[in-house]
Design a protein around this motif. Sequence first.
Motif, mmCIF file in Angstrom:
data_model
loop_
_atom_site.group_PDB
_atom_site.id
_atom_site.type_symbol
_atom_site.label_atom_id
_atom_site.label_comp_id
_atom_site.label_asym_id
_atom_site.label_seq_id
_atom_site.Cartn_x
_atom_site.Cartn_y
_atom_site.Cartn_z
ATOM 1 N N VAL A 1 -1.032 21.559 -0.333
ATOM 2 C CA VAL A 1 -0.937 19.993 0.023
ATOM 3 C C VAL A 1 -0.849 18.970 -0.875
ATOM 4 N N LEU A 2 0.051 17.975 0.106
ATOM 5 C CA LEU A 2 0.584 16.726 -0.860
ATOM 6 C C LEU A 2 -0.561 15.933 -0.074
ATOM 7 N N MET A 3 -0.674 15.130 -1.201
ATOM 8 C CA MET A 3 -2.254 13.962 -1.064
ATOM 9 C C MET A 3 -2.103 12.621 -1.526
ATOM 10 N N ASN A 4 -1.388 12.013 -1.056
ATOM 11 C CA ASN A 4 -1.960 10.269 -1.416
ATOM 12 C C ASN A 4 -3.600 9.107 -0.877
ATOM 13 N N LYS A 10 0.847 -1.223 0.347
ATOM 14 C CA LYS A 10 0.085 0.153 -0.452
ATOM 15 C C LYS A 10 0.936 1.767 0.041
ATOM 16 N N CYS A 11 0.236 1.980 -0.311
ATOM 17 C CA CYS A 11 0.865 4.074 -0.563
ATOM 18 C C CYS A 11 0.907 4.056 1.725
ATOM 19 N N ALA A 12 2.260 4.882 1.547
ATOM 20 C CA ALA A 12 2.104 5.002 2.654
ATOM 21 C C ALA A 12 1.989 6.221 2.716
ATOM 22 N N THR A 67 7.126 11.652 -1.213
ATOM 23 C CA THR A 67 5.546 11.174 -1.116
ATOM 24 C C THR A 67 5.147 10.144 -0.707
ATOM 25 N N ARG A 68 5.654 8.990 -0.708
ATOM 26 C CA ARG A 68 5.460 7.447 -0.597
ATOM 27 C C ARG A 68 5.493 7.261 -1.173
#
Length: 451
Positions: free
Chosen positions: A393-396, A308-310, A341-342
């Motif tokens: 705002v950085l979003m994943n 998964k993404c972190a 970004t992970r």
Amino acid sequence: GSFVLVNTSGRFAGQKAHLLMPHLKENDTHCIDFHYYVSSKSGASPGTLNVYVKVNDGPIGNPVWNTSITATWNRAELAISTFWPNFYQVVFEVITSGHSGFVAIDEVKVLGHPCTKTPHFLRLRRVEVNAGQSATFQCTANGATDSGDRLWLQGIYVRDAPLKDIKVFSPRQFVALFSVVNATKRDAGNYRCMIRTEGGVGVSNYAELVVKEPPVPIAPPQLSSVGATYLWIQLNANSINGDGPIIQREVECRTSSGSWYDIQPVDSTSCKIGHLDPDTEYEISVLLTRPGEGGTGSPGPALKTRTKCADPMRGPRRLEVVEIKSRQITICWEPFGYNVTRCHRYNLTVHYRYQAGGQEQVREEVSWDTESSHPQHTITNLSPYTNVSIKLVLMNPEGRKESQELVVQTDEDVPSAVPLESIQGSTFEEKIFLQWREPAQTYGVITLYEV
């Protein structure tokens, strides 16, 4: 033993005559002594005399001893070490060559003591190896040997093996070592030790070569749960190709792209693979090991899965102004990559707010310049001479991180017109007094009105 004569005159090549001895079964080495004579007037061999030792009424195999021409009567010994409960039968065979002459065998005797001219072997033990390894047979013999002797390992339906090494412990005992190299299932079968001396031949019992195939799982492992930096898997390795027993299980994990690789032992049917990278595809397979050198099989079928993404490590840094105009602001920030970004799937949005018409306006825009080495974004359609609060705002899929907020004022701009209906005049004898309202949008500090 009685006298046996084979007359080859008038026989065409390839005809055979056989003399079969009774079955013999003893718990010690037999010595069979016989005299033979192969002769012809022309000097050409009348045929070949072969001797076979057939065990337990099995296949006759290859000859253990042979000859094709002698000038006089000769004596030979067969030192046969086929131990009880096995039994054996000696077969004498004459194959004609097409030349006239005769082959004679006389005084065939089964002696109650070891042979005097030929070493005899001790019991040969079975050997088990894994496929691809070398199988070594140790043939221990009582008696003397010299450089003129021929030693080999004779197989039934399998290739013979040459002598690898010989160790002489005393004038009365030596050990001959034979190797079947790169053994495969086709090499599995029965082998016996052979020595041909000037006085005869020594034959051991047959011992089995067992070749085991290292185990390989039939199915890939199964995924139990997945996180950003770990995977839980079920080994799913009960069904195998190859041979057991399984004495060790290992899990091999590698990235689908790239060179990272790891292998770890496992002592249960499930395991956790940790310290992985987020949002990365891995190939996981199981290695099984059976006893013996070379007992580890090839990796089984691979499970392909992605972590998964972190949550992003942090928000964007060093948010700065590149250019300020009356109605737009261009900003830039420090470049970032996967280590921040992970996740390979993310977006970056520009959030800004300002006062307009007595109300706070809140806006957001997606920035598409995230891969650049000098990323920047321009906010347009702003009001002049207005404070704008900006943040990134950085979003994943797993979370979001914000930058620090930056407050910027747009430049001044031309004001809007004085409202016409607000202009009022009062007249006096020598002057006109005018008054009016401020423009609806001043867009800065009004420094002068002109009439």
